[in-house]
Design a protein around this motif. Structure first.
Motif, short mmCIF file in Angstrom:
data_model
loop_
_atom_site.label_atom_id
_atom_site.label_comp_id
_atom_site.label_asym_id
_atom_site.label_seq_id
_atom_site.Cartn_x
_atom_site.Cartn_y
_atom_site.Cartn_z
N ASN A 61 0.83 -1.20 0.00
CA ASN A 61 0.00 0.00 0.00
C ASN A 61 0.86 1.26 0.00
N ARG A 62 1.91 1.24 0.80
CA ARG A 62 2.75 2.43 0.90
C ARG A 62 3.53 2.66 -0.40
N GLU A 63 3.99 1.59 -1.02
CA GLU A 63 4.69 1.73 -2.29
C GLU A 63 3.77 2.30 -3.35
N GLU A 64 2.53 1.83 -3.37
CA GLU A 64 1.57 2.35 -4.34
C GLU A 64 1.31 3.83 -4.10
N ALA A 65 1.23 4.21 -2.84
CA ALA A 65 1.03 5.62 -2.51
C ALA A 65 2.22 6.46 -2.97
N GLU A 66 3.43 5.93 -2.79
CA GLU A 66 4.63 6.65 -3.24
C GLU A 66 4.63 6.83 -4.75
N ILE A 67 4.19 5.80 -5.48
CA ILE A 67 4.11 5.91 -6.93
C ILE A 67 3.11 6.98 -7.34
N GLN A 68 1.98 7.04 -6.63
CA GLN A 68 0.97 8.06 -6.94
C GLN A 68 1.53 9.47 -6.73
N ILE A 69 2.23 9.68 -5.61
CA ILE A 69 2.82 10.99 -5.34
C ILE A 69 3.83 11.36 -6.42
N SER A 70 4.67 10.40 -6.81
CA SER A 70 5.68 10.66 -7.84
C SER A 70 5.03 11.03 -9.17
N GLU A 71 3.94 10.34 -9.52
CA GLU A 71 3.29 10.63 -10.79
C GLU A 71 2.60 11.98 -10.76
N LEU A 72 1.99 12.33 -9.63
CA LEU A 72 1.36 13.64 -9.51
C LEU A 72 2.40 14.76 -9.58
N ASP A 73 3.56 14.54 -8.98
CA ASP A 73 4.65 15.54 -9.07
C ASP A 73 5.11 15.70 -10.52
N LEU A 74 5.18 14.58 -11.24
CA LEU A 74 5.59 14.64 -12.65
C LEU A 74 4.58 15.42 -13.47
N LEU A 75 3.30 15.15 -13.26
CA LEU A 75 2.25 15.86 -14.00
C LEU A 75 2.30 17.36 -13.68
N SER A 76 2.54 17.68 -12.41
CA SER A 76 2.59 19.08 -12.01
C SER A 76 3.75 19.81 -12.68
N SER A 77 4.88 19.13 -12.83
CA SER A 77 6.04 19.76 -13.47
C SER A 77 5.87 19.87 -14.98
N MET A 78 5.20 18.89 -15.58
CA MET A 78 5.00 18.91 -17.03
C MET A 78 3.90 19.88 -17.45
N PHE A 79 2.90 20.04 -16.58
CA PHE A 79 1.75 20.90 -16.89
C PHE A 79 1.54 21.87 -15.74
N PRO A 80 2.36 22.92 -15.68
CA PRO A 80 2.37 23.81 -14.51
C PRO A 80 1.18 24.77 -14.44
N TYR A 81 0.41 24.90 -15.51
CA TYR A 81 -0.69 25.86 -15.52
C TYR A 81 -2.00 25.19 -15.15
N GLU A 82 -2.87 25.92 -14.41
CA GLU A 82 -4.14 25.38 -13.98
C GLU A 82 -5.03 24.99 -15.17
N GLU A 83 -4.81 25.66 -16.30
CA GLU A 83 -5.61 25.34 -17.49
C GLU A 83 -5.28 23.95 -18.04
N GLU A 84 -4.14 23.37 -17.60
CA GLU A 84 -3.71 22.07 -18.09
C GLU A 84 -3.91 20.96 -17.06
N PHE A 85 -3.56 21.25 -15.82
CA PHE A 85 -3.61 20.23 -14.78
C PHE A 85 -3.89 20.89 -13.44
N ILE A 86 -4.84 20.31 -12.70
CA ILE A 86 -5.13 20.86 -11.37
C ILE A 86 -5.70 19.77 -10.48
N VAL A 87 -5.20 19.70 -9.25
CA VAL A 87 -5.73 18.77 -8.25
C VAL A 87 -6.97 19.41 -7.63
N THR A 88 -8.09 18.74 -7.69
CA THR A 88 -9.35 19.33 -7.21
C THR A 88 -9.66 18.98 -5.77
N ASP A 89 -8.94 18.04 -5.19
CA ASP A 89 -9.16 17.68 -3.78
C ASP A 89 -7.82 17.75 -3.05
N GLN A 90 -7.51 18.93 -2.54
CA GLN A 90 -6.23 19.15 -1.86
C GLN A 90 -6.15 18.39 -0.54
#
Length: 367
Positions: A78-107
Motif C-alpha cells: 500500500n505504501r509503495e503504491e502511494a509513493e508511486i501516486q505521489i511521484s506521478e502527480l509531481d511529474l504531472l505538475s512539473s510537465m503541466f504547470p498551468y491550472e488550465e492544463e492540470f489541477i488537483v481538485t481535492d487538496q
C-alpha cells in the motif's frame, strides 16, 4: 538463525507471496529457527533452488522439521503504491504547470496521501486524490475543441487502473460512453499494473477528436444562432455558508461542478465559501441541488450575469476566472482546524481579479 531472502535448495513455500522486508523461508525445529536440514538421498541431480524435492527426499513428518513461511504484508505494498501516486502527480505538475492544463481538485486527499507516505504509523487516506487534465487534440480548429479528463486514483493504483472520465461539450452522451470505453480497453491491454496517466493523456490527445461528429465540430467553430436564450448568459455565483465540514457535501460540490461543466472554487471550514461559474442554466441547477442539502445557513451572497454574443464555447472560456473547480484550503487553524487564513483568501481572490468580493463576504476590506 534466519536465512537471507533467497530460498534454500529444498525449502518449500506453501503459498506464493511477497516476503516481508528482510525475511526469507526458514525451517523450524521445536520452536527454534535453524538452517534447513540435509535432504534425504534421492534429490535429483541439478535440482533448482526452490523446487519441490521428491517425497522420499523431503524431511519426514516425524523428523520434527517444518517450514516457516514469512507472512505476506500488504502494508508495504500500500505504501509503495502511494509513493508511486505521489511521484506521478509531481511529474504531472512539473510537465503541466498551468491550472488550465492540470489541477488537483481535492487538496485534502492529496495532503492525506502525502502524510501517509511520510509517516509509517499513519492510517490509509480516507479519500482518493482527484484531479483534472485538460487536453487539446492536434487537429484543425483545435483551439475550439477541448477535452477534460476527470481523474481519480484508487488506493490500489497502479495495481488497478485509474478512474478516468473524458468529457467535452461537443460529445453526445453515446459518443462520450464510446470514447471512455475505448480508453479503458486501451489502458487494460497496454498499461495494466503500471503508472499510466501520461499514456492516457496521449491517447486522448491522439484519438478523442475522432469521436466527435464532423458536422458538429464544424458548426462549433462558427457562431451559433440557435443556442437557447438562457444559455447565452454567463453566470458567476458567490455562495456563503455558515460552515462546510461534511466530506460528502464537499465531494458533491466538486462532482456536481464537474458534471455541469462549472469552474470556481470551494473553501471548506467556517465560514464556507463556494464560487461557481459557467452557463446560467448550469449554475442554477447547481444551486438547486446544493440548497436542498442540510445546512445551518447558506445563501447566494453575490451574483454576476454577463450576456454572451453567440454563446459559443470560446466566449464562455473567455469569461471564466477559474479553469476548473477545486477545493482551496488556506492554512487551516483554530481548535478544530476549521478556520482558514482570510488574508490568503484575499490574495487568492486578488490574483483572480475578484478582490472586491471579499468585502461583500466579510464586510471589511482585505489586505
Amino acid at each position: 538463525m534466519r536465512s537471507s531472502g533467497a530460498l534454500h535448495c529444498g525449502a518449500v513455500r506453501t503459498r506464493p507471496g511477497r516476503a516481508a522486508k528482510g525475511t526469507g523461508t526458514c525451517w523450524r525445529m521445536r520452536g527454534q529457527l535453524l538452517p534447513p536440514p540435509p535432504l534425504r538421498p534421492g534429490l535429483p541431480v541439478g535440482a533448482r533452488c526452490g523446487e519441490l524435492p521428491p517425497a522420499e527426499a523431503r524431511p519426514g513428518p516425524d523428523s520434527g522439521w517444518e517450514v516457516e513461511v514469512p507472512q505476506e504484508t500488504t502494508e508495504m505494498t500500500n505504501r509503495e503504491e502511494a509513493e508511486i501516486q505521489i511521484s506521478e502527480l509531481d511529474l504531472l505538475s512539473s510537465m503541466f504547470p498551468y491550472e488550465e492544463e492540470f489541477i488537483v481538485t481535492d487538496q485534502v486527499a492529496l495532503a492525506e496521501l502525502k502524510h501517509y507516505v511520510e509517516n509509517e504509523s499513519a492510517e490509509m487516506p480516507s479519500s482518493k486524490v482527484q484531479f483534472i487534465l485538460n487536453v487539446k487534440p492536434e487537429v484543425s480548429n483545435a483551439s475550439m475543441v477541448e477535452f477534460s479528463m476527470a481523474c481519480a486514483l484508487p488506493f490500489k493504483y497502479p495495481t488497478v487502473l485509474p478512474e478516468i472520465t473524458v468529457r467535452s461539450s461537443l460529445l453526445s452522451r453515446a459518443q462520450q460512453i464510446h470514447l471512455n470505453s475505448d480508453l479503458k480497453t486501451y489502458l487494460t491491454e497496454n498499461c495494466s499494473g503500471e503508472p499510466c496517466m501520461l499514456s492516457a493523456r496521449e491517447w486522448v490527445k491522439d484519438h478523442a477528436a475522432a469521436y466527435i461528429d464532423k458536422e458538429l465540430l464544424s458548426s462549433s467553430v462558427m457562431t451559433s444562432n440557435t443556442t437557447q436564450s438562457e444559455d447565452t448568459t454567463f453566470t458567476r455565483l458567490w455562495i456563503y455558508s455558515h460552515h462546510i465540514y461534511n466530506k460528502q457535501k464537499r465531494k458533491n460540490i466538486i462532482d456536481w461542478a464537474k458534471e455541469l461543466s462549472l469552474s470556481g472554487f470551494c473553501m471548506p471550514g467556517k465560514p464556507g465559501v463556494v464560487c461557481v461559474e459557467g452557463l446560467q442554466s448550469s449554475c442554477e441547477e447547481f444551486w438547486s441541488r446544493v440548497r436542498k442539502l442540510t445546512w445551518k445557513r447558506i445563501l447566494i451572497r453575490h451574483r454576476e450575469d454577463v450576456s454572451l454574443e453567440g454563446g459559443g464555447h470560446a466566449e464562455i472560456q473567455k469569461q471564466r476566472k477559474f479553469s476548473t473547480l477545486e477545493e482551496k484550503c488556506f492554512d487551516a487553524h483554530g481548535a478544530r482546524g476549521n478556520h482558514m487564513d482570510l488574508g490568503q483568501l484575499y490574495r487568492f481572490l486578488e490574483e483572480k481579479g475578484c478582490a472586491d468580493i471579499f468585502q461583500m463576504y466579510f464586510g471589511v476590506e482585505g489586505h
